[in-house]
Design a protein around this motif. Structure first.
Motif, PDB file in Angstrom:
ATOM      1  N   LEU A 163      27.527   0.877 -15.103  1.00 11.48           N
ATOM      2  CA  LEU A 163      26.528   0.064 -14.400  1.00 11.48           C
ATOM      3  C   LEU A 163      25.741   0.881 -13.373  1.00 11.48           C
ATOM      4  O   LEU A 163      24.840   0.349 -12.716  1.00 11.48           O
ATOM      5  N   GLY A 164      26.110   2.157 -13.237  1.00 15.50           N
ATOM      6  CA  GLY A 164      25.443   2.992 -12.239  1.00 15.50           C
ATOM      7  C   GLY A 164      25.814   2.623 -10.828  1.00 15.50           C
ATOM      8  O   GLY A 164      25.007   2.784  -9.903  1.00 15.50           O
ATOM      9  N   ILE A 165      27.067   2.140 -10.626  1.00 12.57           N
ATOM     10  CA  ILE A 165      27.519   1.666  -9.318  1.00 12.57           C
ATOM     11  C   ILE A 165      28.609   2.585  -8.777  1.00 12.57           C
ATOM     12  O   ILE A 165      29.508   3.003  -9.508  1.00 12.57           O
ATOM     13  N   SER A 166      28.542   2.894  -7.497  1.00  5.40           N
ATOM     14  CA  SER A 166      29.586   3.636  -6.798  1.00  5.40           C
ATOM     15  C   SER A 166      30.316   2.697  -5.851  1.00  5.40           C
ATOM     16  O   SER A 166      29.675   1.930  -5.124  1.00  5.40           O
ATOM     17  N   HIS A 167      31.639   2.752  -5.862  1.00  2.00           N
ATOM     18  CA  HIS A 167      32.419   1.899  -4.960  1.00  2.00           C
ATOM     19  C   HIS A 167      32.319   2.414  -3.529  1.00  2.00           C
ATOM     20  O   HIS A 167      32.118   1.635  -2.592  1.00  2.00           O
ATOM     21  N   THR A 168      32.475   3.706  -3.332  1.00  2.24           N
ATOM     22  CA  THR A 168      32.341   4.457  -2.073  1.00  2.24           C
ATOM     23  C   THR A 168      33.423   4.161  -1.030  1.00  2.24           C
ATOM     24  O   THR A 168      33.382   4.735   0.060  1.00  2.24           O
ATOM     25  N   ASP A 169      34.370   3.290  -1.325  1.00  3.16           N
ATOM     26  CA  ASP A 169      35.394   2.945  -0.322  1.00  3.16           C
ATOM     27  C   ASP A 169      36.765   2.838  -0.986  1.00  3.16           C
ATOM     28  O   ASP A 169      37.545   1.944  -0.680  1.00  3.16           O
ATOM     29  N   LEU A 170      37.033   3.777  -1.883  1.00  2.00           N
ATOM     30  CA  LEU A 170      38.278   3.723  -2.649  1.00  2.00           C
ATOM     31  C   LEU A 170      39.398   4.411  -1.877  1.00  2.00           C
ATOM     32  O   LEU A 170      39.304   5.588  -1.541  1.00  2.00           O
ATOM     33  N   HIS A 171      40.449   3.680  -1.573  1.00  2.00           N
ATOM     34  CA  HIS A 171      41.642   4.199  -0.913  1.00  2.00           C
ATOM     35  C   HIS A 171      42.793   3.245  -1.201  1.00  2.00           C
ATOM     36  O   HIS A 171      42.576   2.150  -1.756  1.00  2.00           O
ATOM     37  N   ILE A 190      39.595  -3.772  -5.133  1.00  2.00           N
ATOM     38  CA  ILE A 190      39.004  -4.835  -4.325  1.00  2.00           C
ATOM     39  C   ILE A 190      37.948  -4.240  -3.386  1.00  2.00           C
ATOM     40  O   ILE A 190      37.750  -3.031  -3.341  1.00  2.00           O
ATOM     41  N   ASP A 191      37.309  -5.121  -2.626  1.00  2.00           N
ATOM     42  CA  ASP A 191      36.390  -4.781  -1.534  1.00  2.00           C
ATOM     43  C   ASP A 191      35.196  -3.948  -2.004  1.00  2.00           C
ATOM     44  O   ASP A 191      35.176  -2.716  -1.890  1.00  2.00           O
ATOM     45  N   PHE A 192      34.175  -4.656  -2.469  1.00  2.00           N
ATOM     46  CA  PHE A 192      32.940  -4.010  -2.905  1.00  2.00           C
ATOM     47  C   PHE A 192      31.858  -4.106  -1.821  1.00  2.00           C
ATOM     48  O   PHE A 192      30.669  -4.035  -2.105  1.00  2.00           O
ATOM     49  N   GLY A 193      32.307  -4.247  -0.577  1.00  2.00           N
ATOM     50  CA  GLY A 193      31.382  -4.424   0.540  1.00  2.00           C
ATOM     51  C   GLY A 193      30.485  -3.224   0.797  1.00  2.00           C
ATOM     52  O   GLY A 193      29.399  -3.369   1.361  1.00  2.00           O
ATOM     53  N   LEU A 194      30.939  -2.024   0.436  1.00  2.88           N
ATOM     54  CA  LEU A 194      30.135  -0.811   0.639  1.00  2.88           C
ATOM     55  C   LEU A 194      29.614  -0.254  -0.676  1.00  2.88           C
ATOM     56  O   LEU A 194      29.053   0.841  -0.710  1.00  2.88           O
ATOM     57  N   SER A 195      29.800  -1.012  -1.751  1.00  3.00           N
ATOM     58  CA  SER A 195      29.368  -0.553  -3.072  1.00  3.00           C
ATOM     59  C   SER A 195      27.861  -0.707  -3.232  1.00  3.00           C
ATOM     60  O   SER A 195      27.218  -1.484  -2.522  1.00  3.00           O
ATOM     61  N   GLY A 196      27.322   0.014  -4.183  1.00  2.00           N
ATOM     62  CA  GLY A 196      25.902  -0.101  -4.471  1.00  2.00           C
ATOM     63  C   GLY A 196      25.519   0.807  -5.615  1.00  2.00           C
ATOM     64  O   GLY A 196      26.320   1.613  -6.089  1.00  2.00           O
ATOM     65  N   HIS A 197      24.292   0.662  -6.057  1.00  2.00           N
ATOM     66  CA  HIS A 197      23.812   1.510  -7.148  1.00  2.00           C
ATOM     67  C   HIS A 197      23.676   2.950  -6.660  1.00  2.00           C
ATOM     68  O   HIS A 197      23.194   3.207  -5.552  1.00  2.00           O
ATOM     69  N   THR A 198      24.120   3.857  -7.508  1.00  2.00           N
ATOM     70  CA  THR A 198      24.125   5.273  -7.144  1.00  2.00           C
ATOM     71  C   THR A 198      22.733   5.758  -6.762  1.00  2.00           C
ATOM     72  O   THR A 198      22.581   6.590  -5.856  1.00  2.00           O
ATOM     73  N   SER A 199      21.727   5.235  -7.409  1.00  2.00           N
ATOM     74  CA  SER A 199      20.345   5.654  -7.119  1.00  2.00           C
ATOM     75  C   SER A 199      19.928   5.305  -5.693  1.00  2.00           C
ATOM     76  O   SER A 199      18.969   5.871  -5.164  1.00  2.00           O
ATOM     77  N   THR A 217      29.878  14.610  -0.031  1.00  2.00           N
ATOM     78  CA  THR A 217      29.633  13.662   1.055  1.00  2.00           C
ATOM     79  C   THR A 217      29.748  14.360   2.403  1.00  2.00           C
ATOM     80  O   THR A 217      28.907  14.173   3.294  1.00  2.00           O
ATOM     81  N   ILE A 218      30.778  15.185   2.549  1.00  2.00           N
ATOM     82  CA  ILE A 218      30.998  15.910   3.800  1.00  2.00           C
ATOM     83  C   ILE A 218      29.819  16.825   4.112  1.00  2.00           C
ATOM     84  O   ILE A 218      29.360  16.920   5.259  1.00  2.00           O
ATOM     85  N   LEU A 219      29.292  17.471   3.085  1.00  2.00           N
ATOM     86  CA  LEU A 219      28.228  18.463   3.274  1.00  2.00           C
ATOM     87  C   LEU A 219      26.836  17.851   3.251  1.00  2.00           C
ATOM     88  O   LEU A 219      25.844  18.564   3.388  1.00  2.00           O
ATOM     89  N   GLY A 220      26.745  16.523   3.068  1.00  2.00           N
ATOM     90  CA  GLY A 220      25.443  15.872   3.065  1.00  2.00           C
ATOM     91  C   GLY A 220      24.612  16.176   1.839  1.00  2.00           C
ATOM     92  O   GLY A 220      23.374  16.156   1.899  1.00  2.00           O
ATOM     93  N   LEU A 221      25.280  16.443   0.698  1.00  2.00           N
ATOM     94  CA  LEU A 221      24.573  16.752  -0.543  1.00  2.00           C
ATOM     95  C   LEU A 221      24.340  15.473  -1.344  1.00  2.00           C
ATOM     96  O   LEU A 221      24.937  14.431  -1.054  1.00  2.00           O
ATOM     97  N   PRO A 222      23.475  15.495  -2.357  1.00  2.00           N
ATOM     98  CA  PRO A 222      23.274  14.316  -3.203  1.00  2.00           C
ATOM     99  C   PRO A 222      24.588  13.858  -3.823  1.00  2.00           C
ATOM    100  O   PRO A 222      25.419  14.675  -4.223  1.00  2.00           O
TER     101      PRO A 222
END
Length: 344
Positions: A163-171, A190-199, A217-222
């Motif tokens: 779907l082109g979606i990143s969860h971004t809060d996986l732990h 669970i918890d898709f509160g910070l999820s969104g389309h990768t684009s 993410t740490i280095l501020g890269l795409p």
């Protein structure tokens, strides 16, 4: 008597509300809820029984849904977070096209407003993976138990990537066991509160928990969906970090020892691919589902029947380090030059 009280910061003394069962802080205000408080949607009535989860922007309450007489989870947040709630709901709406039991993510039922609160109804799950691991101490999860957990999570990430979606809060706190007694090792994200389309991921913005944060993410890269695979790699190592040393193992046959050794080597190979620093070379969810550790391809030439049948075989006991320490040391061993360059 049911009460729902909001106490503005620096206003009434909080002690005045100590007789209330639930007190939580959100947006610098104290929200006090007595057990038995009722919240309403246009079609249902929910009776709050307990608060089972708290985050920076919301809390999750276990509720009794009057019309179905079932226990459900209701996520409650202030309407000041409307934009975030709508973004989460957009992701949940896309996931509605997939069976949450087959693809291993939480089932979202509906959303509604109550007073100045936004509420989302979800299925009620059991406990987080982190809590489950703590409950198991001093015993730990064996590789034969880690395998189905990783397979289910890779299946969920494969859907998100499609779907082109990143969860971004996986732990580990955002991975829940459905029912650790009746459905052992069945997990859901669970918890898709910070999820969104990768684009729409903005370069250099804050995302991912610190100890599960990808190098890009740490280095501020795409960034793309590969950041979730990095987090899953950290989680995989986090789980195995509970395995420290063997105490009082029952005698094992030579075949079992060989099988366990082959399994561990295959698992380590998988984790290395999940923690590939170059995100373009990092293993993808669909590739992970075909990895020998998941498919048991590395056992084809071995007699592994006894090892497969016993989920207890190879379980360790001991005092674990924190997952954070283990993950960093693992990276320092595998990628010493990269880690030293990052922290120069």
């Amino acid at each position: 008597m049911c009460e729902f009280v909001v106490v503005e910061k620096n206003q009434e003394p909080l002690s005045k509300f100590y007789h209330l069962t639930l007190v939580f802080k959100m947006d610098d205000n104290y929200h006090c809820i007595a057990t038995g408080t009722e919240i309403f949607s246009s079609s249902s009535r929910y009776i709050i029984e307990d608060v089972i989860g708290k985050g920076a922007f919301a809390l999750v309450a276990r509720c009794h849904k009057s019309d179905t007489k079932k226990a459900v989870a209701v996520k409650i947040m202030k309407n000041t977070h409307m934009q975030q709630a709508l973004a989460e709901e957009a992701v949940l709406t896309e996931l509605k096209a997939f069976d949450p039991d087959r693809f291993n993510f939480i089932r979202w039922e509906t959303s509604f407003s109550f007073r100045d609160l936004l509420c989302q109804e979800f299925e009620l799950l059991d406990c987080s993976l982190r809590k489950f691991m703590m409950m198991r101490q001093p015993s730990t999860l064996s590789l034969t138990e880690i395998r189905p957990i990783l397979q289910q999570l890779a299946t969920a990430l494969n859907v998100l990537k499609s779907l082109g979606i990143s969860h971004t809060d996986l732990h580990p706190e955002n991975i829940m066991l459905v029912n650790h007694v009746q459905l052992p090792l069945k997990v859901k994200i669970i918890d898709f509160g910070l999820s969104g389309h990768t684009s729409q991921l903005q370069q250099g913005t804050y995302k991912q928990p610190r100890w599960y944060r990808a190098p890009e993410t740490i280095l501020g890269l795409p960034c793309d969906e590969a950041i979730d695979m990095w987090s899953l790699g950290c989680i995989a190592y986090d789980i195995l970090s509970f395995v420290t040393q063997t105490h009082g193992q029952l005698p094992e046959s030579t075949g079992c020892i060989l099988n366990r050794k082959a399994d561990l080597e295959c698992f380590v190979a998988l984790v290395k691919q999940m923690l590939e620093v170059d995100s373009s070379k990092r293993i993808k969810p669909c590739q992970m589902l075909e990895h020998p550790f998941i498919t048991l391809g590395h056992w084809r030439s071995l007699n592994s029947s006894n090892y497969v049948r016993s989920t207890d075989l190879g379980r360790r006991q001991g005092t674990p380090w924190t997952g954070h320490q283990n993950t960093f040391i693992y990276l320092l061993i595998i990628y010493p030059n990269t880690i030293h360059n990052i922290y120069k």
